[in-house]
Motif scaffolding. Structure first.
Motif, PDB file in Angstrom:
ATOM      1  N   TRP A 198       0.840  -1.187   0.000  1.00  0.00           N
ATOM      2  CA  TRP A 198       0.000   0.000   0.000  1.00  0.00           C
ATOM      3  C   TRP A 198       0.879   1.241   0.000  1.00  0.00           C
ATOM      4  O   TRP A 198       1.728   1.425   0.866  1.00  0.00           O
ATOM      5  CB  TRP A 198      -0.912   0.007   1.221  1.00  0.00           C
ATOM      6  N   ASP A 201      -2.283   7.088   1.371  1.00  0.00           N
ATOM      7  CA  ASP A 201      -2.420   7.578   2.735  1.00  0.00           C
ATOM      8  C   ASP A 201      -3.069   6.516   3.619  1.00  0.00           C
ATOM      9  O   ASP A 201      -3.581   5.500   3.132  1.00  0.00           O
ATOM     10  CB  ASP A 201      -3.267   8.851   2.751  1.00  0.00           C
ATOM     11  N   SER A 202      -3.054   6.772   4.915  1.00  0.00           N
ATOM     12  CA  SER A 202      -3.672   5.848   5.860  1.00  0.00           C
ATOM     13  C   SER A 202      -5.189   5.852   5.676  1.00  0.00           C
ATOM     14  O   SER A 202      -5.822   6.907   5.738  1.00  0.00           O
ATOM     15  CB  SER A 202      -3.323   6.249   7.289  1.00  0.00           C
ATOM     16  N   VAL A 203      -5.760   4.672   5.432  1.00  0.00           N
ATOM     17  CA  VAL A 203      -7.203   4.523   5.240  1.00  0.00           C
ATOM     18  C   VAL A 203      -7.647   3.226   5.888  1.00  0.00           C
ATOM     19  O   VAL A 203      -6.828   2.397   6.299  1.00  0.00           O
ATOM     20  CB  VAL A 203      -7.595   4.507   3.745  1.00  0.00           C
ATOM     21  N   ALA A 233      -7.030  -0.963   9.347  1.00  0.00           N
ATOM     22  CA  ALA A 233      -6.388   0.233   8.802  1.00  0.00           C
ATOM     23  C   ALA A 233      -5.198  -0.155   7.939  1.00  0.00           C
ATOM     24  O   ALA A 233      -4.417  -1.051   8.280  1.00  0.00           O
ATOM     25  CB  ALA A 233      -5.936   1.152   9.937  1.00  0.00           C
ATOM     26  N   GLY A 259     -10.731   2.062  -0.112  1.00  0.00           N
ATOM     27  CA  GLY A 259     -10.379   2.626   1.177  1.00  0.00           C
ATOM     28  C   GLY A 259     -11.328   3.749   1.566  1.00  0.00           C
ATOM     29  O   GLY A 259     -11.732   4.556   0.734  1.00  0.00           O
ATOM     30  N   GLU A 260     -11.717   3.789   2.836  1.00  0.00           N
ATOM     31  CA  GLU A 260     -12.611   4.824   3.349  1.00  0.00           C
ATOM     32  C   GLU A 260     -12.087   5.301   4.700  1.00  0.00           C
ATOM     33  O   GLU A 260     -11.157   4.717   5.268  1.00  0.00           O
ATOM     34  CB  GLU A 260     -14.038   4.286   3.514  1.00  0.00           C
ATOM     35  N   VAL A 261     -12.710   6.340   5.206  1.00  0.00           N
ATOM     36  CA  VAL A 261     -12.342   6.832   6.529  1.00  0.00           C
ATOM     37  C   VAL A 261     -13.164   6.144   7.615  1.00  0.00           C
ATOM     38  O   VAL A 261     -12.854   6.261   8.805  1.00  0.00           O
ATOM     39  CB  VAL A 261     -12.528   8.363   6.620  1.00  0.00           C
TER      40      VAL A 261
END
Length: 403
Positions: A198, A201-203, A233, A259-261
């Protein structure tokens, strides 16, 4: 195990992409604009005085907009209350399609009223369809607004929240672990040819477009083994998948990762357990101190654990049309479900005998239904609960052990 042709499994492997609220509002606005321009131009049929039609359009547009604005203002308080008392991860009401459907219909009605008023202009009479359409749209908006109110009221009632979370969790579990599933033969996978990392960003890994991965792997005669379960995550540098056999570009694998928050129910089998545990933990906090709510959360958790106590768990393999394994999804184990749905809540309830005694009964019922290889995990937790009751609340233990 292979996912068979049953529709529930297909719904899980196919990603769910909800219609965005903005798209719905744009569609409603365009429809309102088109109707507002077309209907005043109708010459035939029954006609009404243009002045009266304009009055109806003004009253409808302003009235519905005012009522909807007030209701949505109150609903924001409902969302805040539910998040503060249950869990900030609880998105049942906020993600309900009725929320953006109501707003979209109101936007369309307002655009129609303004457009039709301007289109009437200096006409002396207009078709009766102009005010009739406004009244029909108003009736539809009021019906949806009432449904929105009822949904909002349900979202602040504990019993309804627990039932909704349990039902959504059961729906995912039934699709991932069908009742007629069997272990199948262990299949030797090809050697690893590449590792996908990956780089974004962090998702949170919210969903995986498994069907897309299957098609991609089939073209390359490869197997994509996902290394991260849904709901976890993703950090930069984390291994997402191993590609075995053929060669699949990293970009094609990553394109299938959604990916989502926030976590969503669609492919996440542990989200319901997490939410139920959150509700119980908040109830046991010193500020609330409501062990009865924690007991209800445990009952809902038992409703999720019972069907999978004897089911075939573990990773799932998805095959192409020829029956060759192309994608392997990583799924939780029995211990994973127990850790998320049971351990945190019981540790927090060490000074709550009512919760511990109920947890002991729950474990006993699960043990009677669980497969032999899963009873050790249940026995260990039963022993821990018995130890807590013995050392802290011996009176409750007498009525619990042996049931």
């Amino acid at each position: 195990m292979l996912f068979g042709p049953d529709r529930s499994a297909e719904r899980v492997v196919r990603p769910r992409r909800a219609l965005r609220a903005g798209v719905a509002q744009v569609f409603a606005a365009v429809a309102g604009l088109a109707l507002g321009l077309l209907l005043p131009g109708i010459d035939g049929g029954y006609q009404v005085a243009a002045v009266r039609a304009v009055d109806v359009l003004k009253v409808v547009g302003v009235g519905v907009l005012s009522v909807t604005t007030l209701i949505f203002s109150l609903l924001f308080l409902v969302v805040q209350w539910a998040a503060g008392n249950f869990s900030h991860r609880l998105l049942l009401f906020r993600t309900d399609p009725v929320v953006w459907r109501v707003f979209a219909l109101v936007v369309g009605l307002l655009v129609y009223s303004v457009t039709a008023t301007l289109a009437i202009g200096s006409h002396r009479t207009v078709s009766v369809s102009v005010p009739t359409t406004a009244l029909v749209l108003t009736g539809a908006a009021l019906v949806l607004v009432r449904r929105l109110q009822l949904t909002a009221l349900r979202s602040i009632q504990l019993a309804h929240v627990l039932a909704d979370v349990r039902q959504r969790g059961q729906k995912v579990l039934r699709a991932l672990y069908p009742e007629d599933s069997t272990g199948g033969e262990a299949r030797r996978l090809p050697d690893v040819t590449s590792t996908v990392v990956w780089a974004g960003d962090s998702v949170l890994l919210a969903q995986v477009d498994v069907l897309r991965l299957v098609r991609t792997a089939t073209r390359a005669d490869a197997v994509v083994v996902l290394k991260v379960p849904v709901g976890v995550a993703l950090q930069p540098g984390d291994v997402v998948a191993d590609v075995r056999g053929g060669r699949v570009p990293d970009a094609e694998v990553l394109a299938a990762v959604v990916g989502e928050v926030e976590r969503v129910f669609h492919q996440d089998p542990t989200l319901a357990f997490r939410l139920l545990s959150d509700i119980g933990l908040r109830a046991l906090s010193p500020a609330i101190n409501d062990p009865a709510t924690a007991v209800q959360a445990l009952d809902a958790t038992e409703g999720l654990l019972r069907p999978i106590a004897s089911a075939d768990l573990g990773d799932r393999s998805i095959a192409d049309e020829a029956g060759a394994v192309r994608v392997v999804m990583r799924l939780p184990s029995w211990d994973d479900f127990l850790r998320v749905g049971f351990d945190d809540l019981c540790r927090a309830a060490s000074d709550q005998p009512m919760v511990l005694s109920h947890a002991h009964e729950l474990l006993g019922r699960l043990r009677a239904r669980a497969r032999e290889d899963r009873r050790r995990s249940l026995d260990e937790r039963m022993a821990w609960v018995e130890g807590e009751l013995t050392s802290r609340h011996p009176a409750f233990l007498r009525g619990t052990v042996g049931r």
